[in-house]
Design a protein around this motif. Structure first.
Motif, PDB file in Angstrom:
ATOM      1  N   LEU A 121       6.264  11.272 -11.825  1.00  0.00           N
ATOM      2  CA  LEU A 121       5.765  11.730 -12.805  1.00  0.00           C
ATOM      3  C   LEU A 121       6.291  13.077 -12.537  1.00  0.00           C
ATOM      4  O   LEU A 121       7.287  13.902 -12.954  1.00  0.00           O
ATOM      5  CB  LEU A 121       4.890  11.760 -13.541  1.00  0.00           C
ATOM      6  N   ILE A 122       5.404  13.746 -11.724  1.00  0.00           N
ATOM      7  CA  ILE A 122       5.916  15.405 -11.219  1.00  0.00           C
ATOM      8  C   ILE A 122       6.878  15.405 -11.238  1.00  0.00           C
ATOM      9  O   ILE A 122       7.663  16.658 -11.379  1.00  0.00           O
ATOM     10  CB  ILE A 122       4.527  15.619 -10.983  1.00  0.00           C
ATOM     11  N   ASP A 123       7.437  14.247 -10.255  1.00  0.00           N
ATOM     12  CA  ASP A 123       9.022  14.867  -9.909  1.00  0.00           C
ATOM     13  C   ASP A 123       9.899  15.451 -10.723  1.00  0.00           C
ATOM     14  O   ASP A 123      10.634  16.383 -10.572  1.00  0.00           O
ATOM     15  CB  ASP A 123       9.604  14.225  -8.874  1.00  0.00           C
ATOM     16  N   TYR A 124       9.947  14.764 -11.829  1.00  0.00           N
ATOM     17  CA  TYR A 124      10.653  15.067 -13.141  1.00  0.00           C
ATOM     18  C   TYR A 124      10.253  16.686 -13.479  1.00  0.00           C
ATOM     19  O   TYR A 124      11.171  17.368 -13.878  1.00  0.00           O
ATOM     20  CB  TYR A 124      10.316  14.455 -13.886  1.00  0.00           C
ATOM     21  N   THR A 125       9.000  17.087 -13.395  1.00  0.00           N
ATOM     22  CA  THR A 125       8.818  17.945 -13.989  1.00  0.00           C
ATOM     23  C   THR A 125       9.039  19.601 -12.861  1.00  0.00           C
ATOM     24  O   THR A 125       9.535  20.086 -13.366  1.00  0.00           O
ATOM     25  CB  THR A 125       7.110  18.707 -14.214  1.00  0.00           C
ATOM     26  N   LEU A 126       8.522  19.126 -11.968  1.00  0.00           N
ATOM     27  CA  LEU A 126       9.394  20.115 -10.442  1.00  0.00           C
ATOM     28  C   LEU A 126      10.623  19.961 -10.626  1.00  0.00           C
ATOM     29  O   LEU A 126      11.475  21.190 -10.569  1.00  0.00           O
ATOM     30  CB  LEU A 126       8.789  19.778  -9.225  1.00  0.00           C
ATOM     31  N   LYS A 172      -7.143   4.828 -10.145  1.00  0.00           N
ATOM     32  CA  LYS A 172      -6.945   4.335  -8.635  1.00  0.00           C
ATOM     33  C   LYS A 172      -5.994   5.623  -8.403  1.00  0.00           C
ATOM     34  O   LYS A 172      -5.631   6.094  -7.152  1.00  0.00           O
ATOM     35  CB  LYS A 172      -6.592   3.454  -8.021  1.00  0.00           C
ATOM     36  N   LYS A 173      -4.997   6.476  -8.874  1.00  0.00           N
ATOM     37  CA  LYS A 173      -3.507   7.274  -9.035  1.00  0.00           C
ATOM     38  C   LYS A 173      -3.966   8.768 -10.058  1.00  0.00           C
ATOM     39  O   LYS A 173      -3.849   7.715 -11.577  1.00  0.00           O
ATOM     40  CB  LYS A 173      -2.787   6.390  -8.731  1.00  0.00           C
ATOM     41  N   PRO A 174      -3.206   9.647  -9.730  1.00  0.00           N
ATOM     42  CA  PRO A 174      -3.353  10.860 -11.246  1.00  0.00           C
ATOM     43  C   PRO A 174      -1.966  10.093 -11.888  1.00  0.00           C
ATOM     44  O   PRO A 174      -0.998   9.165 -11.103  1.00  0.00           O
ATOM     45  CB  PRO A 174      -4.009  12.101 -10.377  1.00  0.00           C
ATOM     46  N   ARG A 175      -2.194   9.881 -13.269  1.00  0.00           N
ATOM     47  CA  ARG A 175      -1.301  10.075 -13.930  1.00  0.00           C
ATOM     48  C   ARG A 175       0.433  10.791 -13.503  1.00  0.00           C
ATOM     49  O   ARG A 175       0.906  10.427 -14.013  1.00  0.00           O
ATOM     50  CB  ARG A 175      -1.895  10.516 -14.989  1.00  0.00           C
ATOM     51  N   ALA A 176       0.369  11.996 -13.016  1.00  0.00           N
ATOM     52  CA  ALA A 176       1.220  12.954 -12.838  1.00  0.00           C
ATOM     53  C   ALA A 176       2.160  11.822 -11.594  1.00  0.00           C
ATOM     54  O   ALA A 176       3.008  12.397 -10.879  1.00  0.00           O
ATOM     55  CB  ALA A 176       0.914  14.033 -12.438  1.00  0.00           C
ATOM     56  N   LEU A 177       1.528  10.960 -11.015  1.00  0.00           N
ATOM     57  CA  LEU A 177       2.058  10.517  -9.584  1.00  0.00           C
ATOM     58  C   LEU A 177       2.955   8.925 -10.304  1.00  0.00           C
ATOM     59  O   LEU A 177       2.747   7.927  -9.605  1.00  0.00           O
ATOM     60  CB  LEU A 177       0.472  10.233  -8.545  1.00  0.00           C
ATOM     61  N   LEU A 178       2.638   8.413 -11.267  1.00  0.00           N
ATOM     62  CA  LEU A 178       2.862   6.990 -11.800  1.00  0.00           C
ATOM     63  C   LEU A 178       4.121   7.061 -12.007  1.00  0.00           C
ATOM     64  O   LEU A 178       4.792   8.072 -12.112  1.00  0.00           O
ATOM     65  CB  LEU A 178       2.293   7.412 -12.965  1.00  0.00           C
ATOM     66  N   PRO A 179       4.279   6.539 -11.677  1.00  0.00           N
ATOM     67  CA  PRO A 179       6.231   6.090 -11.725  1.00  0.00           C
ATOM     68  C   PRO A 179       7.055   6.064 -12.681  1.00  0.00           C
ATOM     69  O   PRO A 179       6.578   4.881 -13.284  1.00  0.00           O
ATOM     70  CB  PRO A 179       5.915   5.179 -10.406  1.00  0.00           C
ATOM     71  N   LEU A 180       7.891   6.537 -12.929  1.00  0.00           N
ATOM     72  CA  LEU A 180       8.084   6.397 -14.568  1.00  0.00           C
ATOM     73  C   LEU A 180      10.518   6.017 -13.882  1.00  0.00           C
ATOM     74  O   LEU A 180      10.706   7.493 -13.526  1.00  0.00           O
ATOM     75  CB  LEU A 180       8.518   8.366 -15.130  1.00  0.00           C
ATOM     76  N   VAL A 181      10.294   4.727 -14.230  1.00  0.00           N
ATOM     77  CA  VAL A 181      11.833   4.498 -13.813  1.00  0.00           C
ATOM     78  C   VAL A 181      11.874   4.728 -12.156  1.00  0.00           C
ATOM     79  O   VAL A 181      13.022   5.047 -11.296  1.00  0.00           O
ATOM     80  CB  VAL A 181      12.529   4.973 -14.294  1.00  0.00           C
ATOM     81  N   PHE A 221      -4.534   5.818 -19.637  1.00  0.00           N
ATOM     82  CA  PHE A 221      -3.722   4.981 -19.401  1.00  0.00           C
ATOM     83  C   PHE A 221      -4.793   3.970 -18.989  1.00  0.00           C
ATOM     84  O   PHE A 221      -4.553   3.442 -17.829  1.00  0.00           O
ATOM     85  CB  PHE A 221      -2.794   5.839 -18.299  1.00  0.00           C
ATOM     86  N   GLY A 222      -6.056   4.622 -19.622  1.00  0.00           N
ATOM     87  CA  GLY A 222      -6.985   3.012 -19.250  1.00  0.00           C
ATOM     88  C   GLY A 222      -7.405   2.820 -17.476  1.00  0.00           C
ATOM     89  O   GLY A 222      -7.232   4.053 -17.047  1.00  0.00           O
ATOM     90  N   PRO A 223      -7.352   1.556 -16.926  1.00  0.00           N
ATOM     91  CA  PRO A 223      -7.534   1.224 -15.739  1.00  0.00           C
ATOM     92  C   PRO A 223      -5.942   1.799 -15.021  1.00  0.00           C
ATOM     93  O   PRO A 223      -7.117   2.207 -13.331  1.00  0.00           O
ATOM     94  CB  PRO A 223      -7.146   0.133 -15.758  1.00  0.00           C
TER      95      PRO A 223
END
Length: 748
Positions: free
Chosen positions: A51-56, A38-47, A32-34
């Motif tokens: 993201l990690i909330d979908y997994t949990l 500043k934020k881990p991929r697991a916390l990037l917003p998906l809609v 995901f480049g830049p």
């Protein structure tokens, strides 16, 4: 009456089974480049949901009771997010979540070794990534694994979960394309190979002979969900070569007869499961969520718990409370708008996700793009298939091309156009070596020329993004020297043109996007070698003719042979060790044969790789003289002379020599500096009696391929390079024949 016997204290107590799960919340790459600086991929917003909330949510719905979240990069942010989430209040779920932080792990294997050291696993557990979106009941897969291990297949150590998805499906990650063989009755995994756009696969003959019911799969998508036996972390600890789950699977299959461990498969068809691994899959899975294929994980049901109430309108238009739409603004199909967002008049938004508290001006066009929270886009701008992180400001009259990524708090404009694929960040990219002070104390030295040129370059970049911009070009830190890293770049560029396919597919069925099944390749190549079978894959030739290298005139990826990177690396290391330890040629041949069987590669791939591997050996030997091209050629001449018996052992006939010449061709295509030296490389092998004149002429006079234009252009390109040597051969042959005729006349 005799007294009743006392019951033993734990006679009626059964061991309570606690279903555990391990989430690897770090992907150990920079896809995901830049964005992930500043934020881990697991916390990037998906809609608009991390993201990690979908997994949990998927784990909670599967009755998982204990979860370990393993974090590395920016792990403290993930810990803080979970601490403030609904999972910790004790009312929403009985699932307990423990975050584990580590700065030293660089792979999934390291994470599992650390988990094994902490003795956290007590029974069969789920191993998943922190970017999974799924509505499948994972406990059913766990129960299937338990029944298997408690029944006939006690040696099963892992069950891999796959989702049915035909080649070309929008959620399939091209990097994870694979070719599998399954034993039909037992669901046991027999063969596992990443396809990497290959259309033919060598299958060990023993598999076909020893198993009556073999199912071939190339229509599966890897969900990166594994049910593991408690012994799995220990196996990772015992073998440090296991860095990923795929390397673990491959190692288990290779050593199955020795260790006795087996791996099984579980295939889901009527549920959804996919992993956000790059920008392409981020785009595809976002569309699937919007189009409600992931129900109940849809915006109006799932995302409403994370923000203000969301209303679902016609044509999949979702608007949160507090959205302001001025008269004349239009929301097209498949749009999500977060709460507190303002949209000006004349603005048109389609196929996009807008975060919370965004400010969008008048006459703005946003298509197929993703805006995080607090993004500002001023009037008369156009954003097409791009991702804008929180705090980004796009000033007036800016046009953002396809595939652009604007990282946190970047400012661009006004009156500029960003080229397709541009990635920007708000601060200059920091090289860790730039901060090292190499001067002595008290020295007053000016900045180095490299530092000055870098500052000039940065200022030039900044000026090209607008007079009021705060933007610096992001350059990936990974060099594209290996095939795997080239695949990373190819994955990112795929997002540039994937959306054109998406627009026509968003309203179609999840299983209906079967692209390219009628595009059959009739290209017939040489047999993969005695004792092995070659099966055609139905994967599309997605490289096609579009990705043309201007310096070559054709697409190299459409014509180069795919070589197992691990095998090739070990082959070069083996040759280097053999040369340093002065190992005899016959023992070198035994070592190469062992590698062939260990990595299950076909004989053609071994022959194809040998010339390139010996050139790389020459590179190592020439390091003392600077590894210049002339020094490498001189070292290669010495290497070819010494190891000609080794090469001749594999290049015995014309067909194998043609394969070796093709290997040389692939080497010079990948290494531009050696293209003019292809005649010398061929001449060296000719002088060492590895290549015969007949084989060289046969390769030179080969008819071009009618079924693969890129391969035909590649052959023409290589012919032109090697033409001086072929002309010399023809001249030498004619002179030799004239001398023979002259000798006969003198004799008469």
């Amino acid at each position: 009456m005799a007294p009743k016997a006392k019951k033993q204290p734990n006679e009626n107590l059964k061991q309570e089974h606690v279903l555990q799960a391990v989430i690897i919340a770090d992907t150990f790459n920079v896809r995901f480049g830049p964005v992930t600086l500043k934020k881990p991929r697991a916390l990037l917003p998906l809609v608009n949901v991390p993201l990690i909330d979908y997994t949990l949510e998927a784990l909670a719905a599967s009755q998982v009771q204990e979860v370990f979240v393993f974090c590395c990069h920016l792990g403290e942010q993930i810990r803080e997010h979970i601490r403030n989430s609904k999972w910790q209040d004790g009312r929403s779920s009985s699932m307990t979540i423990t975050t584990l932080l580590s700065d030293s792990c660089i792979s999934v294997g390291d994470a599992l070794r650390e988990i094994d050291a902490k003795s956290l696993i007590r029974s069969d557990f789920l191993l998943i990534t922190g970017n999974l979106v799924a509505n499948v009941n994972l406990s059913q897969v766990v129960e299937e694994h338990k029944q298997r291990t408690q029944g006939k297949d006690k040696s099963s150590v892992m069950t891999l979960m796959f989702k049915t998805a035909q080649p070309g499906h929008r959620a399939r990650c091209r990097e994870d394309e694979m070719f599998l063989l399954e034993e039909g009755l037992s669901k046991r995994l027999l063969y596992f190979q990443k396809s990497q756009d290959q259309r033919k696969f060598p299958i060990p003959k023993d598999i076909m002979l020893d198993h009556e019911d073999v199912i071939v799969h190339n229509n599966l998508m890897d969900c990166h969900v594994c049910v593991c036996s408690p012994v799995v972390p220990t196996l990772f600890t015992d073998n440090f070569d296991y860095q990923t789950v795929h390397s673990f699977v491959k190692g288990i299959l290779i050593n199955e007869e020795i260790m006795g461990n087996k791996i099984h498969m579980s295939i889901i068809q009527d549920k959804y499961a996919a992993r956000v691994s790059n920008l392409q899959t981020y785009d595809a899975i976002s569309k699937d969520v919007i189009c409600r294929w992931t129900k109940p994980l849809v915006p109006d049901m799932f995302a409403s718990g994370h923000q203000k109430r969301i209303k679902n309108g016609r044509h999949n238009v979702y608007c949160s409370e507090g959205v302001t739409l001025l008269r004349g603004s239009t929301l097209g199909n498949n749009v999500v708008v977060g709460g507190g967002t303002f949209i000006g008049s004349g603005t048109v938004i389609s196929q996009s996700v807008i975060g919370q508290n965004c400010q969008i001006g008048e006459n703005v066009r946003i298509h197929n793009s993703y805006l995080f929270d607090n993004v500002v886009i001023e009037s008369n701008c156009e954003v097409d298939m791009s991702l804008l992180c929180s705090g980004v400001r796009v000033l007036e009259r800016v046009r953002i091309g396809k595939g652009c990524v604007l990282a946190w708090e970047t400012v661009v404009g006004p009156d500029v156009k960003l080229a397709d694929g541009t990635q920007l960040m708000s601060e200059p990219q920091v090289d860790e070596f730039d901060d090292l002070d190499m001067s002595f104390e008290g020295d007053d030295k000016p900045q180095s020329d490299a530092a000055n040129s870098r500052k000039v370059e940065e200022s030039m970049d900044t000026a090209s993004y607008g007079a009021k911009c705060q933007a610096y070009l992001y350059k990936p830190a990974v060099e594209s020297d290996s095939d795997e890293e080239e695949e990373i770049e190819e994955e990112e560029s795929w997002w540039l043109y994937a959306a054109d396919l998406r627009d026509d597919q968003l309203d179609e069925s999840d299983d209906s996007s079967e692209e390219g099944e009628d595009d059959e390749d009739d290209d017939e190549e040489g047999a993969e070698g005695a004792g092995e079978f070659a099966l055609d894959s139905d994967d599309d030739d997605e490289d096609g003719e579009d990705n043309v290298d201007s310096s070559l005139g054709f697409n190299p990826k459409a014509c180069l042979l795919k070589v197992d990177a691990d095998f090739y690396k070990e082959l070069v290391a083996t040759l280097a060790r053999a040369d340093s330890e002065k190992i005899k040629e016959e023992n070198v041949i035994l070592e190469i044969n062992s590698l062939k069987h260990a990595f299950t590669v076909p004989i053609n791939e071994v022959i194809h790789s040998l010339p390139c591997a010996f050139i790389d050996l020459a590179r190592k030997l020439a390091e003392s003289s600077g590894s210049t091209v002339p020094s490498v050629l001189a070292a290669f001449k010495s290497v070819a002379s010494r190891y000609s018996p080794v090469m001749c052992n594999y290049m015995k006939d014309s067909e194998s020599q043609l394969t070796a010449i093709a290997g040389l061709g692939d080497f010079v295509i990948k290494n531009e500096a050696y293209r003019p030296r292809l005649p010398q490389l061929v001449n060296i092998l000719y002088d060492a009696d590895v290549l015969s004149e007949g084989s060289i002429m046969s390769w030179y006079n080969q008819a071009p391929s009618n079924t693969n234009p890129s391969r035909a252009k590649c052959h023409a390109f290589l012919k032109k390079l090697v033409e001086p040597f072929v002309s010399w051969l023809q001249t030498a042959e004619s002179e030799s024949s004239e001398e023979d005729d002259g000798d006969e006349e003198d004799g008469n």
